[in-house]
Design a protein around this motif. Structure first.
Motif, PDB file in Angstrom:
ATOM      1  N   PRO A   1       0.865  -1.256   0.093  1.00 47.93           N
ATOM      2  CA  PRO A   1       0.060  -0.045   0.093  1.00 47.93           C
ATOM      3  C   PRO A   1       0.910   1.373  -0.074  1.00 47.93           C
ATOM      4  O   PRO A   1       0.434   2.422  -0.830  1.00 47.93           O
ATOM      5  CB  PRO A   1      -0.863  -0.049   1.409  1.00 47.93           C
ATOM      6  N   LEU A   2       2.060   1.279   0.807  1.00 42.47           N
ATOM      7  CA  LEU A   2       2.989   2.410   0.828  1.00 42.47           C
ATOM      8  C   LEU A   2       3.313   2.857  -0.592  1.00 42.47           C
ATOM      9  O   LEU A   2       3.801   3.989  -0.908  1.00 42.47           O
ATOM     10  CB  LEU A   2       3.740   2.340   1.833  1.00 42.47           C
ATOM     11  N   VAL A   3       3.560   1.880  -1.507  1.00 43.27           N
ATOM     12  CA  VAL A   3       3.627   2.380  -2.792  1.00 43.27           C
ATOM     13  C   VAL A   3       3.124   3.554  -3.265  1.00 43.27           C
ATOM     14  O   VAL A   3       3.751   4.455  -3.988  1.00 43.27           O
ATOM     15  CB  VAL A   3       3.848   1.029  -3.778  1.00 43.27           C
ATOM     16  N   LYS A   4       1.674   3.362  -3.155  1.00 42.11           N
ATOM     17  CA  LYS A   4       0.989   4.578  -3.581  1.00 42.11           C
ATOM     18  C   LYS A   4       1.503   5.944  -2.963  1.00 42.11           C
ATOM     19  O   LYS A   4       1.681   6.959  -3.576  1.00 42.11           O
ATOM     20  CB  LYS A   4      -0.512   4.405  -3.386  1.00 42.11           C
ATOM     21  N   LEU A   5       1.764   5.981  -1.782  1.00 37.24           N
ATOM     22  CA  LEU A   5       2.248   6.927  -1.206  1.00 37.24           C
ATOM     23  C   LEU A   5       3.380   7.546  -1.599  1.00 37.24           C
ATOM     24  O   LEU A   5       3.532   8.612  -2.052  1.00 37.24           O
ATOM     25  CB  LEU A   5       2.577   6.913   0.242  1.00 37.24           C
ATOM     26  N   VAL A   6       4.599   6.528  -1.907  1.00 37.51           N
ATOM     27  CA  VAL A   6       5.738   7.136  -2.431  1.00 37.51           C
ATOM     28  C   VAL A   6       5.546   7.717  -3.711  1.00 37.51           C
ATOM     29  O   VAL A   6       6.058   8.519  -4.153  1.00 37.51           O
ATOM     30  CB  VAL A   6       6.722   5.960  -2.364  1.00 37.51           C
ATOM     31  N   ASN A   7       4.882   6.869  -4.530  1.00 39.74           N
ATOM     32  CA  ASN A   7       4.658   7.199  -6.036  1.00 39.74           C
ATOM     33  C   ASN A   7       4.342   8.708  -6.024  1.00 39.74           C
ATOM     34  O   ASN A   7       4.410   9.636  -6.857  1.00 39.74           O
ATOM     35  CB  ASN A   7       3.600   6.278  -6.687  1.00 39.74           C
ATOM     36  N   LYS A   8       3.278   8.963  -5.125  1.00 35.65           N
ATOM     37  CA  LYS A   8       2.587  10.194  -5.234  1.00 35.65           C
ATOM     38  C   LYS A   8       3.470  11.357  -4.660  1.00 35.65           C
ATOM     39  O   LYS A   8       3.452  12.290  -5.342  1.00 35.65           O
ATOM     40  CB  LYS A   8       1.208  10.306  -4.320  1.00 35.65           C
ATOM     41  N   LEU A   9       4.137  11.042  -3.831  1.00 32.47           N
ATOM     42  CA  LEU A   9       5.326  12.046  -3.339  1.00 32.47           C
ATOM     43  C   LEU A   9       6.205  12.409  -4.472  1.00 32.47           C
ATOM     44  O   LEU A   9       6.599  13.688  -4.773  1.00 32.47           O
ATOM     45  CB  LEU A   9       5.854  11.449  -2.054  1.00 32.47           C
ATOM     46  N   LEU A  10       6.682  11.511  -5.309  1.00 30.17           N
ATOM     47  CA  LEU A  10       7.670  11.732  -6.331  1.00 30.17           C
ATOM     48  C   LEU A  10       6.851  12.455  -7.428  1.00 30.17           C
ATOM     49  O   LEU A  10       7.464  13.243  -8.099  1.00 30.17           O
ATOM     50  CB  LEU A  10       7.958  10.253  -6.838  1.00 30.17           C
TER      51      LEU A  10
END
Length: 568
Positions: free
Chosen positions: A182-191
């Motif tokens: 799930p945190l992949v979505k968070l990291v992708n959004k930050l980038l």
């Protein structure tokens, strides 16, 4: 400031001279403000006692923030980064009078900044520093949680990590294992948000209780989000796996790269560095977006005479061109633009860079690796055996590199490089101080460029600022009455386009100094920087301050930016 407060406390008998010295010693060892250390050593009971003392000495009111209900709209009148950095908080607003609680009312610069930002008359009151910090933490906690929920609730973009052909299989498998987390979505959004905002850097920082994410946009860091501390290891590990770093190594700094492909098909490189800090690793990512690279000299914002001087210098068969300025001032862009202008199939161009930020077709680029002996000097020595026409060295860091560069410039090669100096004339003294003889400097250096990046007023919210024309500002800008009368100041009110900052985008300002016959003689005579500067101005060189003032006169920037980025 702290010593003066301590002396006041000694003079009034609140503490002894010995206690002050002990507190100052504790401050040097432990950091923090003097008041914190006075409480630490037991010289005073608590910060409330110090606040009462300061209020009495300054003839100001004292407030207990524990008894005040803070209004969100009022608190937000002062930008979050300013409140947290200087420990100030807006308490109330009546008409155009803003009451601000501070533990250090002597810091008039902060109070003036608040007055300038809010447009209100500032009424300072004294509060205990700990109370201010508690209120700020409590107030911003709600907004932190909302930001976090918004980020986690957003749909992650379909962003692809481009794997290199020789990528380690184990790292690739580890990356694949967490691709569905799930945190992949968070990291992708930050980038992705950083790329959309045209940020140059992303800072992911671990503190005692939270993680903070900041973007550097238009040269200024902005806090984007505060994330739960429990996610720190997962987020850092995800970033390290994406950049092919060792996720088990948390004691040593590491360097890596991430190559992303956005949903629009654009490829973006990120240069990644992880650094161990006391509460966990800090990761900083430099965004290298090829589509943002401006390689047209004419579009860089060079003034007409400077552009002509630079074009003549880069078309010369030999000599040295030096670009100076602080980190992040656009030196690499200027060098890449110059190389791109002369890049031709009939010219052998070689560069030594640390790191190679952008790949330029037709140019032989070498990545410096000092840890294995491939230094700038070693690369430069090798270049001279590779039949070069043009050589670019990322930075003149030491005497050896400078000597080889000067030798190359004197033996039929065009050499481009950078130095860290404040302006063009001081570059001469920097080379001499490194050990290069003045006659060699005069013979080899053809042109020096000093540059800065100045933020531009947001085109969507820019308005005239007649109230900003004060006598103090006129003195700071050194403008005569006639020029001052003609000047129309502008400022940005802050809007969604500029993220509330009032600025959108940056433009380069340049001090371009060709080495004339008169300057060569001054260099050989070891003349002072002031003498070289006066002669350069007499030759028609436009200083950084004058270049910035031209932007101001054209309504492109603010007086505050002119003062911040240039010296008079």
């Amino acid at each position: 400031m702290a010593v003066k407060l301590g002396e006041m406390m000694v003079d009034t008998g609140l503490i002894s001279k010995e206690q002050l010295l002990e507190a100052l010693k504790s401050q040097r060892a432990n950091g923090g403000k003097l008041g914190e250390n006075l409480v630490r050593i037991g010289a005073v009971l608590d910060e409330e006692e110090i606040a009462s003392f300061v209020a009495k000495q300054m003839n100001l009111g004292k407030i207990s923030l524990m008894d005040v209900d803070l209004d969100e709209d009022t608190v937000r009148l002062i930008p979050e980064d300013l409140s947290l950095k200087y420990t100030v908080i807006a308490v109330s607003r009546t008409n155009k009078v803003l009451t601000v609680a501070t533990s250090d009312p002597k810091n008039v610069y902060v109070l003036d900044a608040i007055k300038f930002i809010t447009g209100c008359t500032v009424k300072p009151v004294v509060a205990a520093e700990g109370q201010i910090k508690t209120c700020l933490e409590k107030f911003y906690q709600a907004s932190m949680q909302k930001e976090m929920q918004d980020i986690l609730g957003a749909v992650g973009e379909d962003m692809e990590v481009v794997r290199e052909a020789n990528e380690d299989a184990e790292a690739a498998n580890a990356l694949a294992a967490v691709d569905d987390a799930p945190l992949v979505k968070l990291v992708n959004k930050l980038l992705m948000d950083a790329i959309r905002m045209r940020a140059s850097d992303i800072h992911v920082e671990s503190y005692e209780k939270v993680m903070r994410v900041r973007y550097r946009v238009d040269g200024t860091l902005r806090e984007i989000s505060t994330l739960p501390f429990k996610l720190r290891h997962a987020i850092i590990s995800r970033l390290k796996i994406m950049s092919n770093l060792d996720i088990s190594e948390r004691r040593l700094p590491q360097d890596g790269r991430i190559k992303l492909k956005t949903p629009q098909g654009k490829t973006v490189d990120l240069r990644v560095n992880s650094l161990p800090c006391i509460f966990g690793e800090k990761v900083v990512m430099r965004i290298l977006d090829q589509s943002n690279l401006q390689l047209d000299l004419i579009k860089l914002g060079l003034h007409q005479k400077g552009l002509q001087d630079l074009q003549e210098a880069i078309e010369a068969p030999f000599g040295m061109i030096l670009v100076t300025g602080p980190t992040g001032s656009g030196k690499s862009t200027t060098l890449y633009s110059a190389l791109s202008t002369i890049n031709d199939v009939g010219i052998n161009i070689m560069t030594a860079e640390d790191p190679v930020e952008y790949n330029l077709h037709g140019i032989n680029q070498v990545q410096v690796h000092s840890d294995i002996g491939l230094t700038f000097a070693a690369a430069l020595r090798s270049f001279l055996r590779q039949d070069p026409d043009v050589i670019m060295v990322g930075e003149m860091r030491d005497l050896e590199t400078a000597e080889i560069g000067v030798k190359a410039a004197l033996t039929g090669h065009l050499v481009l490089s950078t130095l860290h100096t404040n302006d063009a004339p001081s570059t001469i003294n920097r080379l001499v101080d490194m050990g290069i003889e003045p006659f060699l400097v005069a013979s080899s250096v053809r042109l020096i460029i000093a540059q800065r990046l100045v933020r531009k007023v947001c085109p969507d919210c820019g308005i005239e600022d007649p109230e900003g024309k004060t006598p103090a500002l006129q003195r700071l800008l050194h403008l005569d009455d006639e020029a001052w009368a003609k000047l129309v100041l502008k400022k940005g009110r802050g809007c969604d386009t500029c993220g509330g900052s009032g600025y959108k985008g940056r433009q380069g300002i340049y001090e371009i100094m060709p080495i004339s016959s008169r300057l060569k003689q001054l260099i050989i005579d070891r003349s002072s920087i002031d003498e070289i500067r006066e002669a350069a101005v007499a030759d028609g060189v436009l200083t950084l301050r004058l270049a910035a003032l031209r932007m101001l006169e054209n309504g492109l920037t603010t007086a505050q930016e002119v003062i911040r980025t240039t010296e008079s």
